[in-house]
Design an enzyme around this catalytic site. Structure first.
Site, PDB file in Angstrom:
ATOM      1  N   TYR A   1      70.638  54.028  74.045  1.00  0.00           N
ATOM      2  CA  TYR A   1      70.063  52.659  74.464  1.00  0.00           C
ATOM      3  C   TYR A   1      69.963  52.370  75.845  1.00  0.00           C
ATOM      4  CZ  TYR A   1      72.440  51.982  69.918  1.00  0.00           C
ATOM      5  OH  TYR A   1      72.925  52.183  68.715  1.00  0.00           O
TER       6      TYR A   1
ATOM      7  N   GLY B   1      81.521  42.488  65.317  1.00  0.00           N
ATOM      8  CA  GLY B   1      82.137  44.117  65.699  1.00  0.00           C
ATOM      9  C   GLY B   1      82.469  44.411  66.915  1.00  0.00           C
TER      10      GLY B   1
ATOM     11  N   CYS C   1      74.585  70.046  77.371  1.00  0.00           N
ATOM     12  CA  CYS C   1      73.190  70.873  77.925  1.00  0.00           C
ATOM     13  C   CYS C   1      72.058  69.804  77.784  1.00  0.00           C
ATOM     14  CB  CYS C   1      73.172  72.087  77.195  1.00  0.00           C
ATOM     15  SG  CYS C   1      74.251  73.254  77.347  1.00  0.00           S
TER      16      CYS C   1
HETATM   17  C1  LIG Z   1      76.040  45.767  63.164  1.00  0.00           C
HETATM   18  C2  LIG Z   1      76.304  44.492  62.426  1.00  0.00           C
HETATM   19  C3  LIG Z   1      76.987  43.746  62.809  1.00  0.00           C
HETATM   20  C4  LIG Z   1      78.050  43.585  64.123  1.00  0.00           C
HETATM   21  O1  LIG Z   1      77.422  43.719  65.087  1.00  0.00           O
HETATM   22  P1  LIG Z   1      78.202  43.672  66.549  1.00  0.00           P
HETATM   23  O2  LIG Z   1      76.819  43.721  67.491  1.00  0.00           O
HETATM   24  O3  LIG Z   1      78.922  44.842  66.398  1.00  0.00           O
HETATM   25  O4  LIG Z   1      78.801  42.379  66.369  1.00  0.00           O
HETATM   26  C5  LIG Z   1      77.122  42.604  61.846  1.00  0.00           C
HETATM   27  N1  LIG Z   1      76.575  42.524  60.653  1.00  0.00           N
HETATM   28  C6  LIG Z   1      75.507  43.398  60.539  1.00  0.00           C
HETATM   29  C7  LIG Z   1      74.490  43.189  59.084  1.00  0.00           C
HETATM   30  C8  LIG Z   1      75.439  44.491  61.187  1.00  0.00           C
HETATM   31  O5  LIG Z   1      74.359  45.361  60.756  1.00  0.00           O
END
Ligand SMILES: *Cc1c(COP(=O)(O)O)cnc(C)c1O
Length: 477
Positions: free
Chosen positions: A376, A330, A403
């Site tokens: 984070y 992602g 705020c």
């Molecule tokens: C969040 C998630 C991803 C993607 O994680 P990235 O760090 O954005 O690559 C892929 N698979 C699962 C099951 C996730 O929960």
């Protein structure tokens, strides 16, 4: 006293270099879509951010379509190239929780990726974008019956089941619809990875997945029990394979290889006990990106090559044909494709202790458009984007307008000494987990998403919220 502007500002973290010139765009985070034009303005794929802010407003998320697509394609091709000599087929699912709009889903699809969703809402957006059901995966540790039913009706390619109870629920809903649900079992392999390290443990204390570790009194592991219940419900469930996801911001291949080894051992156990060869294994996402000069992720080509070097030993320990492997990046795809353009408002210098000052540069957004620093402690960087200044760099903290005193956008960055109201800042690498985590805190309208396309055309792929949007769901106005 004068603001400190040379090396050794006592409040600067050790990793933060003093830029020789605060106008420089560090190529670690300002990837190929960025440049400065003749007037010194930062451009995204050739479009000056001043023009983007004038046309689309501020703050704005800006996404380079070219960068998103080339990272999606590059990821897929890197793993295909590295793993096909081992006889391993590769599929890539874009983890849409990082950033999802209908345009984004279509970009991923056009680059040969499938879409990973984790809720009915993400599923609805992917379907509205025209993603075929079989190219969609549904995840989640607490899927509702309605979400599962929608997924089954849409003919999704896989539902990743996360508990024994959910296996029964999916089977019952599939029977009701007279269909057979393609499922994968999410296992927790006891491997946790981030950046260059991974740790391997036997037991798991988290909400996701089914453990590979044997239960008390040596009973079968929850993962194996899940496989058995899927096989027992073969009339309603088509068990496609096993899934794991070991962390985020991973910079090295070893954790993936270790997880693959553990998951393939389960696949082997299933084959020897039931003579069933599970065709697919998904190793999840988590591939890292650089947010600041302190980060040094290995390129995805190198991670793919490293994994390809580690896999033969893993595959040879099994007598079965290699599985199809899939991945779910992602952040890797969306993060560096996006940036946020902010306008500077109040600039204030405070004395932290005797002789030590910190400059606060406030911008027109903050934790509502980028929650990651608050959630984070995530680090970002920023540059003065509408002009080049030759003033000496000053250690600065870029903060939002909310705020909350913790409302920080960039904790520590050197910005030119003369940053002032009306200037634009660009914060790079905000393409993932910023818009998707955004809120209306303090009733700030959420920014739109501006896509810069081929040929330098910009368009809103999500429009900015208006005051009317803010009031739209208030039932008693
Ligand atoms: C969040 C998630 C991803 C993607 O994680 P990235 O760090 O954005 O690559 C892929 N698979 C699962 C099951 C996730 O929960």
């Amino acid at each position: 006293m004068p603001e400190q502007s040379v090396s050794g500002h006592p409040l600067a973290p050790a990793w933060l270099p003093v830029p020789p010139d605060a106008a420089t765009l560090d190529p670690v985070v300002f990837t190929s879509q960025y440049a400065r034009d003749a007037s010194g303005c930062v451009t995204v794929d050739g479009v000056p951010v001043t023009e983007l802010a004038r046309r689309h407003g501020s703050p704005a998320y800006v996404v380079s379509e070219r960068t998103f697509r080339s990272r999606a394609r590059g990821f897929r091709e890197a793993f295909e190239r590295a793993l096909s000599p081992l006889g391993v087929d590769v599929a890539v699912y874009y983890a849409s929780k990082a950033l999802l709009t209908s345009a984004v889903a279509r970009w991923a699809l056009a680059e040969g990726l499938s879409i990973d969703t984790a809720s009915g809402g993400e599923l609805a957006v992917a379907l509205a974008a025209g993603v075929p059901g079989e190219r969609i995966a549904l995840h989640g540790n607490n899927k509702s019956a309605a979400e599962i039913t929608t997924a089954l009706r849409a003919g999704v390619g896989r539902i990743v089941v996360d508990s024994l109870a959910e296996i029964e629920l999916v089977a019952a809903l599939a029977r009701e619809l007279g269909t057979r649900a393609p499922v994968m079992v999410r296992v927790t392999p006891g491997v946790h990875a981030s950046t260059h390290e991974f740790i391997a443990t036997a037991h798991e204390d988290q909400k996701f997945g089914l453990s590979l570790a044997a239960g008390a009194e040596g009973e079968d592991s929850p993962a194996l029990q899940a496989v058995v219940s899927c096989l027992d419900a073969a009339d309603a469930l088509d068990l496609r394979g096993l899934h794991c996801h070991i962390g985020s911001q991973i910079f090295a291949a070893e954790g993936f290889a270790q997880a693959a080894q553990r998951v393939l051992a389960l696949r082997e156990a299933v084959a020897s006990r039931w003579d069933v060869v599970l065709p697919e294994v998904d190793l999840g996402g988590g591939h890292g990106v650089a947010y600041t000069a302190a980060d040094s992720p290995r390129g995805v080509e190198e991670i793919a090559a490293d994994l390809a070097a580690l896999l033969p030993a893993v595959l040879e320990s099994s007598s079965l044909p290699a599985p199809h492997l899939s991945f779910e990046p992602g952040r890797y795809i969306a993060g560096p494709a996006g940036c946020t353009v902010y306008t500077v408002g109040t600039v204030k210098t405070v004395t932290v202790e005797q002789g030590v000052q910190r400059r606060y540069v406030s911008v027109d957004g903050g934790m509502s458009d980028n929650a990651r620093p608050v959630l984070y402690g995530a680090d970002y960087t920023a540059v003065l984007a509408n002009r080049v200044s030759h003033e000496a760099p000053v250690l600065s903290r870029v903060v939002g307008k909310h705020c909350e005193s913790g409302d920080v956008v960039v904790k520590d960055v050197y910005l030119p000494g003369d940053v002032q109201r009306g200037d634009l800042l660009v914060v790079p690498v905000t393409g993932a987990y910023c818009w998707s985590l955004s809120s209306n805190y303090n009733w700030l309208p959420r920014p739109g998403i501006v896509a810069v396309g081929e040929g330098g055309a910009s368009r809103e792929i999500v429009r900015r919220e208006s005051v009317a949007d803010l009031l739209a769901r208030d039932c008693e106005i």
